[in-house]
Design a protein around this motif. Sequence first.
Motif, PDB file in Angstrom:
ATOM      1  N   HIS A  65      22.031  -1.569  10.275  1.00 43.15           N
ATOM      2  CA  HIS A  65      21.604  -2.856  10.052  1.00 43.15           C
ATOM      3  C   HIS A  65      20.321  -3.158   9.249  1.00 43.15           C
ATOM      4  N   PHE A  66      19.278  -2.539   9.654  1.00 44.60           N
ATOM      5  CA  PHE A  66      18.061  -2.656   8.945  1.00 44.60           C
ATOM      6  C   PHE A  66      18.147  -2.444   7.572  1.00 44.60           C
ATOM      7  N   ALA A  67      18.812  -1.241   7.330  1.00 43.97           N
ATOM      8  CA  ALA A  67      19.136  -0.505   6.174  1.00 43.97           C
ATOM      9  C   ALA A  67      19.932  -1.692   5.045  1.00 43.97           C
ATOM     10  N   HIS A  68      20.802  -2.293   5.702  1.00 51.82           N
ATOM     11  CA  HIS A  68      21.683  -3.347   5.002  1.00 51.82           C
ATOM     12  C   HIS A  68      20.751  -4.561   4.580  1.00 51.82           C
ATOM     13  N   GLU A  70      17.466  -4.495   4.328  1.00 50.99           N
ATOM     14  CA  GLU A  70      16.632  -4.051   3.180  1.00 50.99           C
ATOM     15  C   GLU A  70      17.169  -3.963   1.898  1.00 50.99           C
ATOM     16  N   ALA A  71      18.540  -3.466   1.869  1.00 49.25           N
ATOM     17  CA  ALA A  71      19.226  -3.730   0.609  1.00 49.25           C
ATOM     18  C   ALA A  71      19.349  -4.970  -0.067  1.00 49.25           C
ATOM     19  N   LEU A  72      19.602  -6.210   0.947  1.00 52.10           N
ATOM     20  CA  LEU A  72      19.597  -7.452   0.408  1.00 52.10           C
ATOM     21  C   LEU A  72      18.429  -7.968  -0.095  1.00 52.10           C
ATOM     22  N   PHE A  73      17.104  -7.486   0.637  1.00 54.64           N
ATOM     23  CA  PHE A  73      15.875  -7.992   0.405  1.00 54.64           C
ATOM     24  C   PHE A  73      15.855  -7.634  -1.368  1.00 54.64           C
ATOM     25  N   ARG A  74      16.110  -6.194  -1.202  1.00 51.82           N
ATOM     26  CA  ARG A  74      15.992  -5.863  -2.965  1.00 51.82           C
ATOM     27  C   ARG A  74      16.758  -6.867  -3.839  1.00 51.82           C
ATOM     28  N   GLU A  75      18.124  -7.123  -3.601  1.00 56.17           N
ATOM     29  CA  GLU A  75      18.872  -7.930  -4.239  1.00 56.17           C
ATOM     30  C   GLU A  75      18.310  -9.127  -4.504  1.00 56.17           C
ATOM     31  N   TRP A  76      17.711  -9.703  -3.458  1.00 54.19           N
ATOM     32  CA  TRP A  76      17.126 -11.117  -3.507  1.00 54.19           C
ATOM     33  C   TRP A  76      15.646 -11.222  -4.089  1.00 54.19           C
ATOM     34  N   ASN A  77      15.089  -9.989  -4.422  1.00 57.40           N
ATOM     35  CA  ASN A  77      13.733 -10.002  -4.547  1.00 57.40           C
ATOM     36  C   ASN A  77      12.903 -10.885  -3.861  1.00 57.40           C
ATOM     37  N   TYR A  78      13.296 -10.445  -2.337  1.00 56.48           N
ATOM     38  CA  TYR A  78      12.652 -11.151  -1.377  1.00 56.48           C
ATOM     39  C   TYR A  78      11.312 -10.974  -1.274  1.00 56.48           C
ATOM     40  N   PRO A  79      10.294 -11.702  -1.435  1.00 55.09           N
ATOM     41  CA  PRO A  79       8.634 -11.579  -1.235  1.00 55.09           C
ATOM     42  C   PRO A  79       7.874 -10.827  -0.178  1.00 55.09           C
ATOM     43  N   ASP A  80       8.813 -10.919   1.147  1.00 56.17           N
ATOM     44  CA  ASP A  80       8.218 -10.431   2.200  1.00 56.17           C
ATOM     45  C   ASP A  80       9.081  -8.964   2.776  1.00 56.17           C
ATOM     46  N   ALA A  81       9.856  -8.534   1.762  1.00 53.63           N
ATOM     47  CA  ALA A  81      10.369  -7.303   1.748  1.00 53.63           C
ATOM     48  C   ALA A  81       9.474  -6.168   2.402  1.00 53.63           C
ATOM     49  N   VAL A  82       8.413  -5.969   1.801  1.00 54.29           N
ATOM     50  CA  VAL A  82       7.720  -4.806   2.250  1.00 54.29           C
ATOM     51  C   VAL A  82       7.308  -4.838   3.832  1.00 54.29           C
ATOM     52  N   ALA A  83       6.569  -6.011   4.006  1.00 51.07           N
ATOM     53  CA  ALA A  83       6.158  -6.172   5.525  1.00 51.07           C
ATOM     54  C   ALA A  83       7.465  -6.458   6.161  1.00 51.07           C
ATOM     55  N   HIS A  84       8.510  -6.925   6.103  1.00 49.71           N
ATOM     56  CA  HIS A  84       9.502  -6.739   6.873  1.00 49.71           C
ATOM     57  C   HIS A  84      10.085  -5.333   7.274  1.00 49.71           C
TER      58      HIS A  84
END
Length: 136
Positions: A65-68, A70-84
Amino acid sequence: MSLQTSSSWRLEWDDSLSMGVPEIDAEHQHFMQLINQLNEAIAERMGIEEVKQRMRAILEDAKAHFAHEEALFREWNYPDAVAHTQKHVQLMAALHTIMQRFEHNCLEYELIDAGLKIKTALIEHLLTEDMKYRRR
Ligand SMILES: [Fe+2]
Ligand SMILES: [Fe+2]
């Protein structure tokens, strides 16, 4: 907090937990089912091996689930991706530490305590970190 507990453990899904991302909601619901199954194994005294097996299932599910996410964060360019993502890494390390204690023998109460810790850590992550990427 919107999680209804009919016993000290049982989790019920409720719309306030929706992230607005159907595939993620489905995974969070599945995770709650796994927690309830762990609860049952403990409450119905199914034995230590069964309890451990269900804990391992939760850890495997969390990893995927976490890997999924993280993949979505990349897709969204989610700004908090690294911290999350760092929170995911820390959480998995903490969960593995909890599980390692049971590689040999363990007492029933220790297992129940560990089960509660796993549940609490993962629910807390959902309610704090995951809620930050909620889509409205
Ligand atoms: Fe999540
Ligand atoms: Fe997360």
